[in-house]
Design a protein around this motif. Structure first.
Motif, PDB file in Angstrom:
ATOM      1  N   ILE A 121      67.650  27.478  82.123  1.00  0.00           N
ATOM      2  CA  ILE A 121      66.404  26.805  81.539  1.00  0.00           C
ATOM      3  C   ILE A 121      66.764  25.926  80.372  1.00  0.00           C
ATOM      4  N   ILE A 122      67.889  25.938  79.729  1.00  0.00           N
ATOM      5  CA  ILE A 122      68.211  25.027  78.822  1.00  0.00           C
ATOM      6  C   ILE A 122      68.825  23.851  79.534  1.00  0.00           C
ATOM      7  N   ASP A 123      69.674  24.199  80.669  1.00  0.00           N
ATOM      8  CA  ASP A 123      70.172  23.022  81.247  1.00  0.00           C
ATOM      9  C   ASP A 123      69.087  22.245  81.995  1.00  0.00           C
ATOM     10  N   ALA A 124      67.980  22.556  82.694  1.00  0.00           N
ATOM     11  CA  ALA A 124      67.048  22.276  83.342  1.00  0.00           C
ATOM     12  C   ALA A 124      66.300  21.209  82.618  1.00  0.00           C
ATOM     13  N   ASP A 125      66.250  21.191  81.155  1.00  0.00           N
ATOM     14  CA  ASP A 125      65.482  20.542  80.346  1.00  0.00           C
ATOM     15  C   ASP A 125      66.149  19.144  80.220  1.00  0.00           C
ATOM     16  N   GLU A 126      65.706  17.788  80.658  1.00  0.00           N
ATOM     17  CA  GLU A 126      66.527  16.653  80.386  1.00  0.00           C
ATOM     18  C   GLU A 126      66.326  16.130  79.050  1.00  0.00           C
ATOM     19  N   ARG A 127      65.771  16.807  78.132  1.00  0.00           N
ATOM     20  CA  ARG A 127      65.767  16.460  76.727  1.00  0.00           C
ATOM     21  C   ARG A 127      67.111  16.879  75.984  1.00  0.00           C
ATOM     22  N   VAL A 128      67.451  18.191  76.406  1.00  0.00           N
ATOM     23  CA  VAL A 128      68.488  18.618  75.920  1.00  0.00           C
ATOM     24  C   VAL A 128      69.791  17.792  76.102  1.00  0.00           C
ATOM     25  N   LEU A 129      70.605  17.550  75.215  1.00  0.00           N
ATOM     26  CA  LEU A 129      71.730  16.724  75.299  1.00  0.00           C
ATOM     27  C   LEU A 129      72.860  17.579  75.640  1.00  0.00           C
ATOM     28  N   LYS A 130      73.994  16.891  76.357  1.00  0.00           N
ATOM     29  CA  LYS A 130      75.120  17.416  77.102  1.00  0.00           C
ATOM     30  C   LYS A 130      76.396  17.505  75.971  1.00  0.00           C
ATOM     31  N   ASP A 131      76.100  16.629  75.161  1.00  0.00           N
ATOM     32  CA  ASP A 131      77.281  16.625  74.143  1.00  0.00           C
ATOM     33  C   ASP A 131      76.402  16.445  72.634  1.00  0.00           C
ATOM     34  N   PRO A 132      76.520  17.637  71.870  1.00  0.00           N
ATOM     35  CA  PRO A 132      77.429  18.887  72.030  1.00  0.00           C
ATOM     36  C   PRO A 132      76.586  19.525  72.906  1.00  0.00           C
ATOM     37  N   ALA A 133      77.567  20.585  73.450  1.00  0.00           N
ATOM     38  CA  ALA A 133      77.142  21.397  74.424  1.00  0.00           C
ATOM     39  C   ALA A 133      76.145  22.552  73.911  1.00  0.00           C
ATOM     40  N   SER A 134      75.183  23.034  74.745  1.00  0.00           N
ATOM     41  CA  SER A 134      74.315  24.000  74.279  1.00  0.00           C
ATOM     42  C   SER A 134      75.177  25.344  74.377  1.00  0.00           C
ATOM     43  N   LEU A 135      74.511  26.459  73.795  1.00  0.00           N
ATOM     44  CA  LEU A 135      75.151  27.932  73.537  1.00  0.00           C
ATOM     45  C   LEU A 135      74.259  28.693  73.873  1.00  0.00           C
ATOM     46  N   VAL A 136      74.705  29.812  74.560  1.00  0.00           N
ATOM     47  CA  VAL A 136      73.984  30.791  74.949  1.00  0.00           C
ATOM     48  C   VAL A 136      74.943  32.134  74.856  1.00  0.00           C
ATOM     49  N   VAL A 137      74.607  33.142  73.860  1.00  0.00           N
ATOM     50  CA  VAL A 137      75.491  34.103  73.433  1.00  0.00           C
ATOM     51  C   VAL A 137      74.626  35.507  73.211  1.00  0.00           C
ATOM     52  N   VAL A 138      75.271  36.554  73.217  1.00  0.00           N
ATOM     53  CA  VAL A 138      74.753  37.766  72.845  1.00  0.00           C
ATOM     54  C   VAL A 138      75.018  37.919  71.442  1.00  0.00           C
ATOM     55  N   SER A 139      73.961  37.940  70.387  1.00  0.00           N
ATOM     56  CA  SER A 139      74.240  37.964  69.027  1.00  0.00           C
ATOM     57  C   SER A 139      73.919  39.357  68.368  1.00  0.00           C
ATOM     58  N   GLU A 140      73.239  40.000  69.175  1.00  0.00           N
ATOM     59  CA  GLU A 140      72.905  41.552  68.262  1.00  0.00           C
ATOM     60  C   GLU A 140      72.571  42.377  69.005  1.00  0.00           C
ATOM     61  N   LEU A 141      73.089  43.745  68.865  1.00  0.00           N
ATOM     62  CA  LEU A 141      72.501  44.862  69.603  1.00  0.00           C
ATOM     63  C   LEU A 141      71.506  45.580  68.546  1.00  0.00           C
ATOM     64  N   ALA A 142      70.168  45.051  68.758  1.00  0.00           N
ATOM     65  CA  ALA A 142      69.274  45.482  67.590  1.00  0.00           C
ATOM     66  C   ALA A 142      68.804  47.004  68.187  1.00  0.00           C
ATOM     67  N   ASP A 143      67.832  47.443  67.110  1.00  0.00           N
ATOM     68  CA  ASP A 143      67.188  48.877  67.378  1.00  0.00           C
ATOM     69  C   ASP A 143      66.553  49.115  68.729  1.00  0.00           C
ATOM     70  N   SER A 144      65.941  48.087  69.369  1.00  0.00           N
ATOM     71  CA  SER A 144      64.891  48.301  70.543  1.00  0.00           C
ATOM     72  C   SER A 144      65.205  46.917  71.375  1.00  0.00           C
ATOM     73  N   SER A 145      66.414  46.022  71.189  1.00  0.00           N
ATOM     74  CA  SER A 145      66.515  44.975  72.011  1.00  0.00           C
ATOM     75  C   SER A 145      68.166  44.468  71.760  1.00  0.00           C
ATOM     76  N   VAL A 146      68.409  43.711  72.884  1.00  0.00           N
ATOM     77  CA  VAL A 146      69.552  42.914  72.867  1.00  0.00           C
ATOM     78  C   VAL A 146      69.320  41.699  72.715  1.00  0.00           C
ATOM     79  N   ASN A 147      69.619  40.934  71.715  1.00  0.00           N
ATOM     80  CA  ASN A 147      69.237  39.595  71.035  1.00  0.00           C
ATOM     81  C   ASN A 147      70.288  38.588  71.573  1.00  0.00           C
ATOM     82  N   PHE A 148      69.751  37.493  72.279  1.00  0.00           N
ATOM     83  CA  PHE A 148      70.529  36.220  72.527  1.00  0.00           C
ATOM     84  C   PHE A 148      70.086  35.242  71.559  1.00  0.00           C
ATOM     85  N   THR A 149      71.350  34.583  71.176  1.00  0.00           N
ATOM     86  CA  THR A 149      70.988  33.271  70.166  1.00  0.00           C
ATOM     87  C   THR A 149      70.997  32.152  71.477  1.00  0.00           C
TER      88      THR A 149
END
Length: 266
Positions: free
Chosen positions: A196-224
């Motif tokens: 989804i991020i890569d498909a948006d032409e408005r998102v710059l290639k440099d700096p590169a985007s980031l998609v990571v698992v940031s938290e194992l919450a009580d009821s969800s796995v959260n991505f930053t």
């Protein structure tokens, strides 16, 4: 009658020339003050100084020159200007104390114009208010909020607190947090967010985007998710990405957890 006429002639002979000289000092001095003020304003215009501050400095210069000319004219008449200056100083102090808040706003306005933490047209957060700057004058800053309300903020309130200028830099980072259920496919969700991020032409290639698992919450796995965009594209990317993630997650049966309450009866 002769005595009175002689007295009048004597007074005129003593003070007549001084009076004429004082009038000439005031008249010519006023003309020179206007010329010097005009010259100073032209110099500031050539230096591309802000109109507000150039007008302010011009008025101060003219006022100071005018006071000097009046004192010179009075001194030529034989008036003791020392006591006059003392009275003028005391009056100035009284006026300064009475208008202390106003003078602090003027001082803050001068600092804002000279140091330029923001310009007209910038989107800022100042004195607890967010909006687009419409005008900066000596007393206040005029801002327009997102719902088209005008807010007038005293300059002293702005200069004494943190100022966040969202328009100063050409690029900004958009931050998201998306949660999925513990039973969902982690790799699929991560790949989907990156696509989804890569498909948006408005998102710059440099700096590169980031998609990571940031938290194992009580009821969800959260991505930053972090993506860099041009400042003008910030809100467009922010809102469009949230909508796109929801629609795409629905298509791929990736759940987005929400708070639930289980009620059990005995």
């Amino acid at each position: 009658m002769d005595f009175n006429l002689d007295s009048i002639l004597s007074i005129l002979s003593v003070y007549g020339l001084k009076l004429i000289g004082s009038i000439l000092i005031f008249y010519i001095g006023k003309k020179v003050a206007k010329i010097l003020t005009k010259f100073s304003r032209k110099a500031m215009d050539k230096a591309k100084l802000d109109v507000t501050i150039s007008q302010f400095i011009g008025n101060v210069v003219y006022g100071a020159l005018l006071v000097f000319i009046i004192l010179a004219a009075l001194s030529n008449l034989g008036v003791n200007t020392t006591s006059f200056i003392a009275v003028l100083g005391a009056a100035g102090l009284a006026v300064g104390l009475a208008f202390q808040g106003t003078l602090s706003n003027i001082g803050a306005g001068v600092l804002l114009v000279f140091f330029r933490p923001f310009n007209v047209g910038d989107f800022i957060d100042a004195a607890g208010v967010m909006g687009v700057v419409e005008e900066i004058n000596l007393f206040s800053t005029l801002m327009k909020t997102g719902d088209n309300k005008q807010i007038i903020i005293p300059n002293s309130s702005i200069i004494g607190k943190n100022i966040i200028n969202y328009s100063k830099k050409e690029t900004r980072r958009v931050d998201f947090v998306f949660g999925i259920g513990y039973d969902d496919d982690l790799k699929l969700a991560k790949t989907t967010l990156q696509e989804i991020i890569d498909a948006d032409e408005r998102v710059l290639k440099d700096p590169a985007s980031l998609v990571v698992v940031s938290e194992l919450a009580d009821s969800s796995v959260n991505f930053t998710v972090r993506a860099w965009v041009k400042s003008a594209d910030y809100w467009g990317v922010y809102f469009d990405t949230i909508e796109k993630v929801k629609l795409t997650f629905d298509e791929k049966n990736i759940s987005i957890p929400y708070p639930q309450m289980d009620i059990h009866q005995n």
